[in-house]
Design an enzyme around this catalytic site. Structure first.
Site, short mmCIF file in Angstrom:
data_model
loop_
_atom_site.label_atom_id
_atom_site.label_comp_id
_atom_site.label_asym_id
_atom_site.label_seq_id
_atom_site.Cartn_x
_atom_site.Cartn_y
_atom_site.Cartn_z
N LYS A 153 0.85 -1.19 0.00
CA LYS A 153 0.00 0.00 0.00
C LYS A 153 0.88 1.23 0.00
CE LYS A 153 -4.52 0.79 0.43
NZ LYS A 153 -5.55 -0.22 0.14
N1 GLU Z 1 -7.28 0.09 -3.14
C1 GLU Z 1 -8.04 -1.09 -3.42
C2 GLU Z 1 -8.09 -2.01 -2.23
O1 GLU Z 1 -7.93 -1.58 -1.10
C3 GLU Z 1 -7.60 -1.78 -4.70
C4 GLU Z 1 -6.18 -2.19 -4.75
C5 GLU Z 1 -5.75 -2.71 -6.12
O2 GLU Z 1 -6.55 -2.74 -7.02
O3 GLU Z 1 -4.57 -3.06 -6.24
O4 GLU Z 1 -8.37 -3.17 -2.34
#
Ligand code: GLU
Length: 417
Positions: free
Chosen positions: A106
């Site tokens: 993240k």
């Molecule tokens: N931000 C989204 C999540 O928390 C998607 C992450 C992604 O598609 O890599 O799942």
């Protein structure tokens, strides 16, 4: 641990508990909870008035035992390294829960995107992308949208990376615009996956959609599309909606499309004609069939869990429920679909996008929906069956499966050297 614990402490405690249930030794539990890499960058951006402002950004790669790291980038004034650590760890479990060949990561930048111009956002995004370039790449770590980042931000990241390596690399980020190698269905994917989970949960609980109501907290990409799809695809009546300024309630049913238009024109869902104003706290406690928290972490806590009036809680947000609240909801017989399952549709279609980018071969919207439906339905059934067999709540069941998968991959690979 009380409700005041930060998200990373919560994330660690979840794994500690499940690790003990799985009979893991403490070394393996530590390996599962500590992020593999943590990257902090401080970087300057020239603002529109000519001044220089230094921003702080993070990229945390929690684990890549099962494949490249995958996870979004969040722009928010309250981003902290601890929050990003927790969110990265949750991505590892999320990808394992739905069987994607990824680990978790993240990113985040401490900023207030609502107060920045488009030019400032572009310069900040491009500089952040350059700063994290040493650790991202289509086979290393693939960013995506999260809170207050969108397809335009992904386009800038894709372009910045591509300019630096000298050729176009669409597979370095997902959630891109369609014309740059984005995928059909990515925008609504998180909410579509959630809708499939709610459909399965209602069937298991014997609830009929003709009498069912839904309440949605948060009206960003996930909340708004969830309200729309729960109504259009499952026929639920949407009785309350909210955003960060407050909520609106109408027992006769709200039209999410028209509320979306009202928000576009006025900046908020508040003041929507014919609806009663309520607070976000009141909204969470409304009697309804399905409650969808689709905003921030820690909104269902020991302080309000006892008064949650929903039959099903479908976690559109990451980490909206504290461990104390989990226990209370489980004892009340509320069926909670945990974040790492319920909102995994987003990363699942990100995976589809990445596969299409690597193959330069693109799929139809119908194919995306079919494949997403298969993955979500199978993952839901697996978690539901595990919860029944082990007599645990759905979150614990999902963690037992997900942590188990990552531990197995780690053992098969062995400890290097
Ligand atoms: N931000 C989204 C999540 O928390 C998607 C992450 C992604 O598609 O890599 O799942």
């Amino acid at each position: 641990m009380g409700d005041q614990a930060g998200p990373y402490q919560v994330a660690i405690s979840q794994v500690q508990r499940v690790g003990e249930l799985l009979g893991l030794d403490q070394g393996m539990i530590d390996l599962m909870t500590r992020p593999k890499r943590e990257f902090t960058v401080n970087f300057p951006v020239t603002m529109d008035d000519g001044t220089i402002k230094v921003f702080t950004g993070f990229r945390v790669q929690h684990n890549f035992a099962r494949g490249p790291c995958k996870g979004g980038v969040r722009y928010h004034p309250a981003v902290t390294l601890d929050e990003v650590r927790a969110l990265a760890m949750w991505m590892t479990w999320k990808c394992a829960t739905v069987g994607l060949p990824y680990g978790g990561s993240k990113g985040g930048v401490i900023c207030d995107p609502k107060k920045m111009s488009r030019g400032e956002l572009e310069r900040m995004t491009r500089r952040y992308a350059s700063e994290i370039m040493p650790i991202i790449g289509p086979h290393v770590d693939i960013p995506a949208p999260d809170m207050y980042t969108d397809s335009q931000v992904m386009a800038w990241i894709m372009d910045t990376y591509s300019m630096n390596v000298g050729y176009s690399v669409p597979g370095v980020v997902t959630g891109k615009p369609l014309s740059l190698g984005g995928s059909e269905g990515r925008e609504e994917a998180t909410s579509r996956g959630l809708t499939y989970c709610v459909r399965e949960a209602m069937a298991m609980a014997g609830l009929r959609s003709s009498e069912a109501t839904a309440v949605v907290q948060g009206f960003g990409n996930v909340g708004w599309n969830a309200a729309r799809l729960l109504r259009d695809e499952l026929g639920l009546k949407i009785v309350a909606l909210s955003d960060s300024s407050g909520g609106i309630y109408d027992p006769a049913g709200l039209d999410p499309v028209s509320v979306h238009e009202h928000k576009r024109l006025t900046g908020s869902v508040m003041g929507y004609p014919g609806a009663t104003s309520i607070t976000n706290d009141e909204l969470l406690e409304l009697d309804c069939t399905v409650l969808v928290p689709a905003a921030l972490e820690n909104v269902i806590t020991s302080a309000n869990a006892d008064r949650i009036g929903a039959r099903i809680v479908a976690e559109g947000a990451n980490g909206p429920t504290t461990p104390e609240a989990d226990q209370i909801l489980y004892e009340k017989g509320i069926l909670l679909i945990p974040d790492i399952l319920c909102n995994a549709g987003g990363v699942t279609v990100s995976y589809f996008e990445w596969v299409q980018d690597l193959q330069f071969l693109f799929w139809s919207n119908a194919e995306i929906k079919n494949r997403l439906n298969d993955i979500m339905t199978y993952a839901f059934a697996r978690v539901y069956a595990t919860a029944g067999a082990r007599e645990v709540d759905m979150r614990t069941a999902a963690y037992l499966l997900a942590v188990g998968e990552v531990v197995q991959a780690t053992k098969l690979r062995g400890i290097y050297p």
